[in-house]
Design an enzyme around this catalytic site. Structure first.
Site, PDB file in Angstrom:
ATOM      1  N   HIS A 121       0.805  -1.215   0.000  1.00  0.00           N
ATOM      2  CA  HIS A 121       0.000   0.000   0.000  1.00  0.00           C
ATOM      3  C   HIS A 121       0.843   1.273   0.000  1.00  0.00           C
ATOM      4  CE1 HIS A 121       0.897   0.660   4.288  1.00  0.00           C
ATOM      5  NE2 HIS A 121       0.789  -0.652   4.395  1.00  0.00           N
ATOM      6  N   ASP A 122       0.396   2.240  -0.778  1.00  0.00           N
ATOM      7  CA  ASP A 122       0.948   3.600  -0.795  1.00  0.00           C
ATOM      8  C   ASP A 122       2.344   3.707  -1.396  1.00  0.00           C
ATOM      9  OD1 ASP A 122      -1.286   4.946   0.736  1.00  0.00           O
ATOM     10  OD2 ASP A 122      -0.632   3.520   2.256  1.00  0.00           O
ATOM     11  N   GLY A 139       5.034  -1.000   2.904  1.00  0.00           N
ATOM     12  CA  GLY A 139       4.180   0.148   2.645  1.00  0.00           C
ATOM     13  C   GLY A 139       4.943   1.463   2.570  1.00  0.00           C
TER      14      GLY A 139
END
Length: 269
Positions: A121-122, A139
């Site tokens: 994520h991200d 992340g």
């Protein structure tokens, strides 16, 4: 018109360009858009909120746009954005962002993601990046343009990998990797300038000489990062290839930046 196999499932809200090819067993969920010339191979799963550009090759068995693996995620609407001309091979996983960042996991153009690559994520991935089999990003990782990551390498969350860096196979990155360098080991250690990568990218001999001087000074100078930045500005006076390094140093993450020697007030890697 798009070439869609009858066993594929396409959510009614998905936007599929006219010449996209979608193979058997593919699932494409809500709020997905796929640009022209893209090929989605068998049994790929694209869950939701994913924008895929043009002329990408994806799958088979890739999983894209699923929820982030984050205990704080509460179902917020977050996204994946993938650029153009990427090759995403078997069993690659790319997760949506979180509300703890800007909510977007982004991949640039002309990247090669080999089998079993994981992008958490991200993360933000630049252009012309190569990630070899089983390379993994935690992340919020940032990866610059033309980075090459070897097989089974892994990057700790929030770290940054500077442009033109080389991360060797089986390497564990727990601090920011400056541009232009090559790193090896667990934890990763800088082994010098990525000369092969710079030559392949078309840097001139003069630019490589300047990069080597700047990297050598950064690694070994008995000074703080702030002092090194000022010295680099004074010595190289706006040289574009050195500005890439300076900009990176000015925006280090909370993980810290790899160097060779310890200096007062900061930790060595």
């Amino acid at each position: 018109m798009a070439k869609i196999h009858p066993t594929a499932f396409i959510d009614p809200s998905a936007q599929i360009a006219e010449d996209v090819e979608i193979a058997p067993g593919v699932y494409i969920g809500p709020k997905v858009s796929i640009g022209k010339g893209t090929v989605i191979k068998a049994n790929t799963y694209i869950e939701s909120n994913t924008k895929i550009g043009e002329n990408n090759q994806i799958g088979p068995f890739s999983v894209i746009g699923t929820a982030p693996q984050h205990l704080g995620y509460k179902g917020e609407e977050t996204f994946v954005e993938i650029g153009n001309n990427n090759i995403i091979r078997e069993f690659v996983t790319i997760h949506r962002g979180t509300a703890y960042d800007d909510g977007i996991t982004r991949i640039g153009d002309n990247c090669l993601l080999m089998c079993y690559v994981h992008i958490a994520h991200d993360c933000k991935i630049g252009n012309n990046v190569v990630m070899s089999n089983n390379a993994t990003l935690g992340g919020h990782v940032r990866v610059g343009n033309r980075v090459v990551m070897g097989g089974f390498s892994a990057v700790h969350q929030f770290c940054r990998i500077g442009a033109y860096a080389f991360v060797s196979a089986m390497t564990g990155v727990d601090k920011d990797v400056p541009p232009y360098v090559k790193v090896f080991g667990i934890p990763a250690k800088i082994q010098g300038v990525n000369l092969v990568g710079l030559r392949r990218a078309g840097f001139s001999k003069e630019d490589i000489r300047k990069i080597s001087q700047a990297i050598g000074f950064f690694l070994d100078a008995p000074a703080t990062i702030k002092e090194v930045i000022q010295e680099l500005k004074d010595i190289f006076k706006g040289e574009p290839v050195v500005e890439e390094l300076i900009k990176f140093l000015e925006n280090s993450s909370k993980q810290g930046i790899m160097r060779r020697k310890p200096f007062e007030g900061e930790e060595a890697f």
